[in-house]
Design a protein around this motif. Structure first.
Motif, PDB file in Angstrom:
ATOM      1  N   ILE A  18       0.833  -1.202   0.000  1.00  0.00           N
ATOM      2  CA  ILE A  18       0.000   0.000   0.000  1.00  0.00           C
ATOM      3  C   ILE A  18       0.869   1.253   0.000  1.00  0.00           C
ATOM      4  CG2 ILE A  18      -1.626   1.359   1.376  1.00  0.00           C
ATOM      5  CD1 ILE A  18      -2.934  -0.904  -0.125  1.00  0.00           C
ATOM      6  N   ASN A  19       1.948   1.248   0.754  1.00  0.00           N
ATOM      7  CA  ASN A  19       2.855   2.394   0.782  1.00  0.00           C
ATOM      8  C   ASN A  19       3.519   2.615  -0.569  1.00  0.00           C
ATOM      9  OD1 ASN A  19       2.326   3.053   3.445  1.00  0.00           O
ATOM     10  ND2 ASN A  19       4.026   1.842   4.261  1.00  0.00           N
ATOM     11  N   GLU A  20       3.840   1.516  -1.269  1.00  0.00           N
ATOM     12  CA  GLU A  20       4.416   1.639  -2.604  1.00  0.00           C
ATOM     13  C   GLU A  20       3.403   2.273  -3.557  1.00  0.00           C
ATOM     14  OE1 GLU A  20       7.300   1.209  -5.702  1.00  0.00           O
ATOM     15  OE2 GLU A  20       7.424   1.230  -3.510  1.00  0.00           O
ATOM     16  N   LEU A  21       2.138   1.891  -3.430  1.00  0.00           N
ATOM     17  CA  LEU A  21       1.069   2.507  -4.222  1.00  0.00           C
ATOM     18  C   LEU A  21       0.985   4.006  -3.949  1.00  0.00           C
ATOM     19  CD1 LEU A  21      -2.130   0.251  -4.223  1.00  0.00           C
ATOM     20  CD2 LEU A  21      -0.913   1.150  -6.194  1.00  0.00           C
ATOM     21  N   LYS A  22       1.045   4.363  -2.664  1.00  0.00           N
ATOM     22  CA  LYS A  22       0.941   5.768  -2.284  1.00  0.00           C
ATOM     23  C   LYS A  22       2.086   6.578  -2.886  1.00  0.00           C
ATOM     24  CE  LYS A  22       0.651   8.809   1.747  1.00  0.00           C
ATOM     25  NZ  LYS A  22       0.699   8.905   3.227  1.00  0.00           N
ATOM     26  N   GLY A  34       4.121  -4.477  -9.282  1.00  0.00           N
ATOM     27  CA  GLY A  34       3.271  -4.931  -8.181  1.00  0.00           C
ATOM     28  C   GLY A  34       3.823  -6.148  -7.472  1.00  0.00           C
ATOM     29  N   ILE A  35       4.394  -7.073  -8.240  1.00  0.00           N
ATOM     30  CA  ILE A  35       4.976  -8.277  -7.648  1.00  0.00           C
ATOM     31  C   ILE A  35       6.145  -7.918  -6.739  1.00  0.00           C
ATOM     32  CG2 ILE A  35       6.315 -10.374  -8.187  1.00  0.00           C
ATOM     33  CD1 ILE A  35       4.547 -10.700 -10.656  1.00  0.00           C
ATOM     34  N   LEU A  36       6.926  -6.909  -7.142  1.00  0.00           N
ATOM     35  CA  LEU A  36       8.108  -6.526  -6.369  1.00  0.00           C
ATOM     36  C   LEU A  36       7.806  -5.477  -5.298  1.00  0.00           C
ATOM     37  CD1 LEU A  36      10.988  -6.223  -9.025  1.00  0.00           C
ATOM     38  CD2 LEU A  36      10.510  -8.119  -7.465  1.00  0.00           C
ATOM     39  N   ALA A  37       6.550  -5.028  -5.213  1.00  0.00           N
ATOM     40  CA  ALA A  37       6.211  -3.891  -4.357  1.00  0.00           C
ATOM     41  C   ALA A  37       6.628  -4.068  -2.903  1.00  0.00           C
ATOM     42  CB  ALA A  37       4.711  -3.598  -4.440  1.00  0.00           C
ATOM     43  N   ASN A  74      10.797   0.481 -11.494  1.00  0.00           N
ATOM     44  CA  ASN A  74      11.385   1.530 -10.661  1.00  0.00           C
ATOM     45  C   ASN A  74      10.634   1.548  -9.334  1.00  0.00           C
ATOM     46  OD1 ASN A  74      12.764   3.786  -9.725  1.00  0.00           O
ATOM     47  ND2 ASN A  74      11.368   5.217 -10.712  1.00  0.00           N
ATOM     48  N   ILE A  75      11.163   0.799  -8.347  1.00  0.00           N
ATOM     49  CA  ILE A  75      10.525   0.727  -7.033  1.00  0.00           C
ATOM     50  C   ILE A  75      10.631   2.085  -6.350  1.00  0.00           C
ATOM     51  CG2 ILE A  75      10.660  -0.323  -4.736  1.00  0.00           C
ATOM     52  CD1 ILE A  75       9.489  -2.183  -6.769  1.00  0.00           C
ATOM     53  N   GLU A  76       9.492   2.613  -5.908  1.00  0.00           N
ATOM     54  CA  GLU A  76       9.465   3.947  -5.317  1.00  0.00           C
ATOM     55  C   GLU A  76      10.082   3.972  -3.917  1.00  0.00           C
ATOM     56  OE1 GLU A  76       8.626   6.233  -7.226  1.00  0.00           O
ATOM     57  OE2 GLU A  76       7.277   5.385  -8.733  1.00  0.00           O
ATOM     58  N   SER A  77       9.891   2.893  -3.153  1.00  0.00           N
ATOM     59  CA  SER A  77      10.439   2.823  -1.797  1.00  0.00           C
ATOM     60  C   SER A  77      11.952   2.582  -1.858  1.00  0.00           C
ATOM     61  CB  SER A  77       9.772   1.691  -1.008  1.00  0.00           C
ATOM     62  OG  SER A  77      10.463   1.435   0.193  1.00  0.00           O
ATOM     63  N   LYS A  78      12.719   3.536  -1.390  1.00  0.00           N
ATOM     64  CA  LYS A  78      14.184   3.397  -1.423  1.00  0.00           C
ATOM     65  C   LYS A  78      14.640   2.214  -0.570  1.00  0.00           C
ATOM     66  CE  LYS A  78      15.136   8.275  -2.356  1.00  0.00           C
ATOM     67  NZ  LYS A  78      15.806   9.513  -1.888  1.00  0.00           N
ATOM     68  N   GLU A  79      13.939   1.982   0.536  1.00  0.00           N
ATOM     69  CA  GLU A  79      14.299   0.876   1.435  1.00  0.00           C
ATOM     70  C   GLU A  79      14.150  -0.473   0.731  1.00  0.00           C
ATOM     71  OE1 GLU A  79      12.764  -1.134   5.647  1.00  0.00           O
ATOM     72  OE2 GLU A  79      12.039   0.841   5.023  1.00  0.00           O
ATOM     73  N   ILE A  80      13.012  -0.677   0.057  1.00  0.00           N
ATOM     74  CA  ILE A  80      12.769  -1.946  -0.626  1.00  0.00           C
ATOM     75  C   ILE A  80      13.664  -2.073  -1.856  1.00  0.00           C
ATOM     76  CG2 ILE A  80      11.051  -3.275  -1.933  1.00  0.00           C
ATOM     77  CD1 ILE A  80       8.958  -2.295   0.043  1.00  0.00           C
ATOM     78  N   ALA A  81      13.868  -0.966  -2.575  1.00  0.00           N
ATOM     79  CA  ALA A  81      14.756  -0.990  -3.745  1.00  0.00           C
ATOM     80  C   ALA A  81      16.164  -1.404  -3.339  1.00  0.00           C
ATOM     81  CB  ALA A  81      14.775   0.378  -4.419  1.00  0.00           C
ATOM     82  N   LYS A  82      16.638  -0.861  -2.214  1.00  0.00           N
ATOM     83  CA  LYS A  82      17.973  -1.208  -1.718  1.00  0.00           C
ATOM     84  C   LYS A  82      18.030  -2.678  -1.298  1.00  0.00           C
ATOM     85  CE  LYS A  82      20.064   1.866   0.734  1.00  0.00           C
ATOM     86  NZ  LYS A  82      20.460   2.769   1.855  1.00  0.00           N
TER      87      LYS A  82
END
Length: 300
Positions: free
Chosen positions: A43-47, A116-119, A180-188
């Protein structure tokens, strides 16, 4: 570019940007909901995704998207209900005339599904199998990037009926190229987990090959004969054999290297050039030698 002309450009392209965003969002929603388990990270990734598309806020249905997601986070509304509401809005928006053609629309949706799968940074077995079902239902995207690459990798993963952790990591690394994952934490987190994964290209699965007037190039070591014989066969069927890969090349035939996943990290410049051309939108089709020979047999 002047400030005025930039604004004019934004107005001129707003419909195209909105349609692309909606297609991607629809895919993200599908990807998030594949495993029927929606969590706070998703949900946070969606936001974050909607916030980054704030420039489109004056175009429907982005105002509704922002409102729904904000209310979900602040009022603890069911995440499942939120996904259903957002997806309904996407479908409602689809009733308008689309800027993009059907293929481009579906490719944008595919990229959204990968997102979405990687969100939440996790891929589970149900997501893998449901992604394969979606790919199977959309074979009209064959020969387009990145559909071929993803589907071939998926087929190699599920071929033995067992989905292993190493295969999940490879898939995660592969999908991460298109997202392009928006959450820097999850992308890292994803970058760290896949840092040692070697990603190589994959050939088109179940290729649809036309010969008449089409241009073919061959690379790698063949197991079905030598290059001269293969080039003569191509000519006999109406194709045009060439020695180099160019924008005129329709098919690159990749010689078998004994790898069931059809990875070709060991091949050189022709495959690399073809992959770069596909990424830039050229529809060169990479075909495994054995698949090519199967098609030839059918023609005979």
């Amino acid at each position: 570019m002047s400030e005025l002309s930039q604004k004019e450009l934004e107005v001129f392209t707003s419909k195209a940007r909105a349609d692309k965003a909606i297609n991607s969002l629809k895919g993200i929603l599908l990807g998030i909901n594949l495993d029927k388990q929606i969590n706070e990270k998703e949900i946070n990734e969606l936001k974050k995704w909607v916030e980054n598309h704030y420039s489109l806020i004056d175009r429907n249905p982005f105002k509704e998207f922002m409102t729904i997601i904000s209310e979900t986070v602040s009022n603890n509304i069911s995440a499942t209900e939120t996904i259903e509401d957002l997806f309904w809005l996407c479908q409602k928006y689809e009733n308008d005339n689309y800027y993009y053609n059907a293929v481009t629309t579906d490719l944008q949706t595919l990229q959204g599904i990968c997102h979405g799968i990687l969100a939440d940074g996790i891929i589970n077995e149900k997501e893998v199998r449901d992604l394969e079902k979606w790919l199977e239902q959309n074979t009209h995207l064959s020969t387009y990037y990145p559909y071929d690459e993803i589907r071939s990798l998926m087929l190699s993963i599920i071929s033995d009926g067992i989905i292993e952790e190493e295969e999940i990591l490879i898939l995660k690394a592969y999908l991460n190229q298109f997202v392009n994952i928006e959450s820097k934490e999850i992308a890292k987190q994803i970058d760290k987990e896949t840092a040692n994964i070697n990603i190589s290209g994959h050939c088109t699965s179940d290729p649809n090959i036309e010969f008449d007037g089409k241009t073919f190039c061959v690379t790698g070591i063949l197991k079905s004969g030598n290059r001269s014989e293969l080039e003569s066969l191509i000519s006999d069927l109406g194709g045009i054999p060439t020695k180099t890969v160019s924008k005129k090349t329709d098919y690159l035939i990749v010689g078998d290297n004994g790898n069931p996943a059809w990875a070709f990290a060991c091949y050189g410049r022709k495959v690399e050039k073809a992959l770069e051309m596909r990424k830039s939108g050229h529809q060169i089709c990479l075909v495994h030698e054995f698949d090519f020979m199967d098609v030839v047999e059918d023609f005979k």
